[in-house]
Design a protein around this motif. Sequence first.
Motif, short mmCIF file in Angstrom:
data_model
loop_
_atom_site.label_atom_id
_atom_site.label_comp_id
_atom_site.label_asym_id
_atom_site.label_seq_id
_atom_site.Cartn_x
_atom_site.Cartn_y
_atom_site.Cartn_z
N ALA A 268 -4.30 4.64 -4.54
CA ALA A 268 -4.91 4.79 -3.22
C ALA A 268 -4.76 6.20 -2.69
N THR A 269 -5.55 6.49 -1.67
CA THR A 269 -5.34 7.67 -0.85
C THR A 269 -3.91 7.63 -0.30
N GLY A 270 -3.24 8.76 -0.26
CA GLY A 270 -1.95 8.80 0.40
C GLY A 270 -0.76 8.64 -0.53
N VAL A 271 0.39 8.39 0.08
CA VAL A 271 1.66 8.29 -0.63
C VAL A 271 2.21 6.88 -0.48
N LEU A 272 2.60 6.27 -1.59
CA LEU A 272 3.19 4.94 -1.58
C LEU A 272 4.55 4.99 -0.87
N GLN A 273 4.72 4.16 0.16
CA GLN A 273 5.93 4.19 0.97
C GLN A 273 7.00 3.21 0.53
N ASN A 274 6.64 2.22 -0.27
CA ASN A 274 7.63 1.20 -0.66
C ASN A 274 7.66 0.98 -2.17
N PRO A 275 7.86 2.06 -2.97
CA PRO A 275 7.83 1.89 -4.42
C PRO A 275 8.88 0.93 -4.94
N ASP A 276 10.04 0.87 -4.30
CA ASP A 276 11.09 -0.03 -4.76
C ASP A 276 10.72 -1.49 -4.57
N GLU A 277 9.79 -1.80 -3.68
CA GLU A 277 9.38 -3.19 -3.44
C GLU A 277 8.28 -3.65 -4.39
N VAL A 278 7.53 -2.69 -4.96
CA VAL A 278 6.37 -3.09 -5.78
C VAL A 278 6.47 -2.63 -7.23
N GLN A 318 2.84 -12.53 -4.64
CA GLN A 318 2.05 -11.49 -3.99
C GLN A 318 2.93 -10.29 -3.68
N LEU A 319 2.35 -9.10 -3.76
CA LEU A 319 3.04 -7.87 -3.41
C LEU A 319 2.20 -7.10 -2.39
N THR A 320 2.87 -6.45 -1.45
CA THR A 320 2.19 -5.63 -0.46
C THR A 320 2.54 -4.16 -0.71
N TRP A 321 1.50 -3.36 -0.97
CA TRP A 321 1.63 -1.93 -1.21
C TRP A 321 1.29 -1.20 0.09
N ARG A 322 2.21 -0.34 0.54
CA ARG A 322 1.98 0.37 1.80
C ARG A 322 1.84 1.87 1.53
N PHE A 323 0.70 2.41 1.96
CA PHE A 323 0.39 3.83 1.79
C PHE A 323 0.20 4.49 3.15
N THR A 324 0.63 5.74 3.25
CA THR A 324 0.34 6.53 4.44
C THR A 324 -0.31 7.84 4.01
N ALA A 325 -1.19 8.36 4.87
CA ALA A 325 -1.86 9.62 4.62
C ALA A 325 -2.08 10.33 5.94
N GLU A 326 -1.81 11.61 5.96
CA GLU A 326 -1.95 12.41 7.18
C GLU A 326 -3.12 13.38 7.06
N ASP A 327 -3.85 13.53 8.15
CA ASP A 327 -4.95 14.50 8.26
C ASP A 327 -5.97 14.30 7.15
#
Length: 679
Positions: A268-278, A318-327
Motif C-alpha cells: 500500500a501507499t505509506g508505511v506499515l504501522q503494525n508489522p509485528d501484528e501481521v 483475519q488480520l488488519t494492516w494499518r498504513f499511514t502516509a503524510e503529504d
Amino acid sequence: MPRWGVRRSLVLVVLAACSRAPEPGRPAPVDRPAEVVAPPAAAPSFVRYAVEPVPVPPAYAAAIERGTRTRDGRPGPRYWQQRVDYRIDAELDPATARVQGAETITYHNRSPDTLAVMVFHLYQNLYSEGVQRTRTVPITGGMTLGRVAVDGVEAREAVSLGGVRPGMSAYQVAGTLMSLRLPRPLAPGDSAVIDIEWDFIVPPEGAPRTGQIDHVVYNVAQWYPQVAVYDDVMGWHAWPYLGNGEFYLEYGDFDVALTLPEGWLVAATGVLQNPDEVLTDRVRERLRAALSTDDVVRVVAEEDLGPGTATQQTPGGQLTWRFTAEDVRDFAWAASDRYLWDATRARLPDADGDGAAEVVPVYAFYRPEAETWREAARYTRHALEFHAEHWHPYIYPRMTAVEGPIGGMEYPMLVFVRDFGDARTLYSVLNHETAHEWWPMMVGSKESSFAWQDEGLGTYIENLATNDFFPDADAFEGSRRQYLAVAGSGVEVEIMRPADLFGPYPLFATASYSKPATLLRALGGVIGEDTLHRALREYADRWLLKHPYALDFFNTVESVAGRDLDWFWHPWWYETATLDQAIVDVGLEAAAGGGERVAITVEDQGEAPMPVELVVTTETGETRRVLVPVDVWLAGARRHTETVTVPARVTRVAIDPDETFPDADRSDNTWVRGATGGA
C-alpha cells in the motif's frame, strides 16, 4: 513570456464559466478545463512565422491579479491550497470482491472563500449502468453509500439540494460526482469533519487503473469517496471521472486500516504501522536485512506462502494492516495470497535537509509465474535513484511495485504494472510509473485538463533513465516514431486538449506521452539540455506538493531559460504544426590555404519554426557544426544560406543527424557528395 492581454489565436480557446462556490439545489457545476481546444472543421491554415502568444484564460489571469499565481511561473505571495486528511477503515472479502469501508474526512478550508457545498468524487460509479464514460468497462453496480454526516449532522440523499434548511445537510449523486450541502457554511480558516460509509465490488480485469484477477490478485484504487480539488483558479474541480482522464487531487495525511484474511500480503501507499501484528518474525528479520545490503532479499519466497509463514495467524482468521502516509494526494493498495515479496534499498539524495543521504526500502510484490518480475525490485530501485538524483529528492519513505491486472498506473509510493514477460518492457513501464512519483505525485498537476503535464514529463524522464539502464539503444526513438506516425496526417490532435476529449486512444497517447516527450528533447536542443534540466528541477522546487497549471510550467521554463518561448509553445502545444527543414543547395569552392568553402542553403518547409543544426563532415572524418538560429525564420525568411570553411574536402552535409528535432520528412535532410544531387 506569455502575453497577458489575450489576442485572437489560430486555436479556439473555449472557457466555460464555473462559479467559485456551487449554488445549492443542483449538482456542482462542471469545471470545464481552463483550456479546451475545439477540433478544427478542416485542416488548419497556419500563418507562417507569425509568433502567436500563448493564450491566457481569464480565470488564470484573474489569479495573477489576486496574487495567487505569478507571471514568471512561481506560486504567488497569496497562493493558498486546501488540505484533506483521511481516516479509513475497510475490509475486503476476496471471495466476493466486496470492499466495505468507513472514512472520516477532515477538510481544512484554507481558501478566502466561504463554502456552502462540497464536491466529492465517487470513482467506482464509473462501473455503474448508464453512467457517461469514454471507454468500455465491466459493470459492477458502482459505489453504494451508507451513512453520510457532516460534523455529526446526518445528511439525507436528495434529488435537489435546493430548499435545504439551515442546520440541515443533504447530498446529491450524479454519476461519479457527489455534491454535499453543509449544515453551516464553511468559513475561511475553518474545517469540517465528514463521515461516510460505503461499499463496492472490485471490478474484474479489464477495468482502468484498478481491478482483480479471479479473486486471487487485487489492485485497488479509486476506492473511497474523495473530496474534489477547490483551487485558486477555477474553484471546484467538478469534472466527472469518465475513464480516460486521470486525477487532480488535494494533499493530506492518510491513516488507513485494511482487514483481510490471514495469509494475504498487503502492499500500500505509506508505511506499515503494525508489522509485528501481521508479519512473522522471519519476514520482519528479512525486511531489516534488506536495508543493510544492495542485494535483493527474498522476503517471502514460494515456500513461505500462507498464514504462519508469510503472515501471522489469528483465531478469527483475519488480520488488519494499518498504513499511514503524510503529504500524499491519494492512497491505493494491493493484496494477494499468491504474492512473493522482494526487498532492497535505494540510496537517495538528502530529502529532509539533515545533510545525510536517504536509505529508502524498495519492494516488489508479484506472483510466482511472473518470471521477469524477479528483477522488478532492482529495476524500480534504478529508476527511483536516477530520478531522485536528477530532479528533486524523493520525499517519501517507501517505494513499492506491484504486479497484477493493471498495465501501468501510479499512486503515491506505489505503482501497479502487469507482467509483460519481457525484461526491457517491464523495466520501461516500472520506470515510467516510478517517474510519476515526481509528476504528478510530488508536483500535483491537473491531469484531466493537462495530461501532458504528467505523462509527457514522465515519458521524457523515463526515456532518460531507460537510456541510462539500457545504453545500447535510444528510448527517445520510440517516442519520436510514434509522434511522426501521425504528424501532418490530418488526424493528429493538439496537446492542449482535455484527456477525455481526444477520441481514439492512440491520438491521446501521442499527444500526451510521445509528442511532449519528443518536444522536451527538442527544447533541450533549443535552450540547452542542462538549462532544460535546471528548469525541471526549478519547476519541482516551486510546485512541490502544490497545484501548477500548464502556464506555470511554461513560465517557469522561460524564467530559467531567460527567453520568450511563445514561438515554441504555441505551434507545438496549441496547434498540430509540423517541422520540415530541407537542404536545397550545397555550393563548394576551394578555400585559400586548402580545404573547401561550402555554402549551404536550407529551407523551412513546415509550419513550426526551429533552429537548424548543420553538421559538415570532411573526408578526414572531421566535423563542423553550424547553428542557424530560429530568429532567421521568425523574421520571415523561408530560405537561408550559411557559409563555412573546412580544412578538407567535404563529403557530407546533414541537418540534425542526432535527430534532436522531430523533422517530419528527413529524406531531404542530408547531402552526400557524389550522390544524386551532390557535386
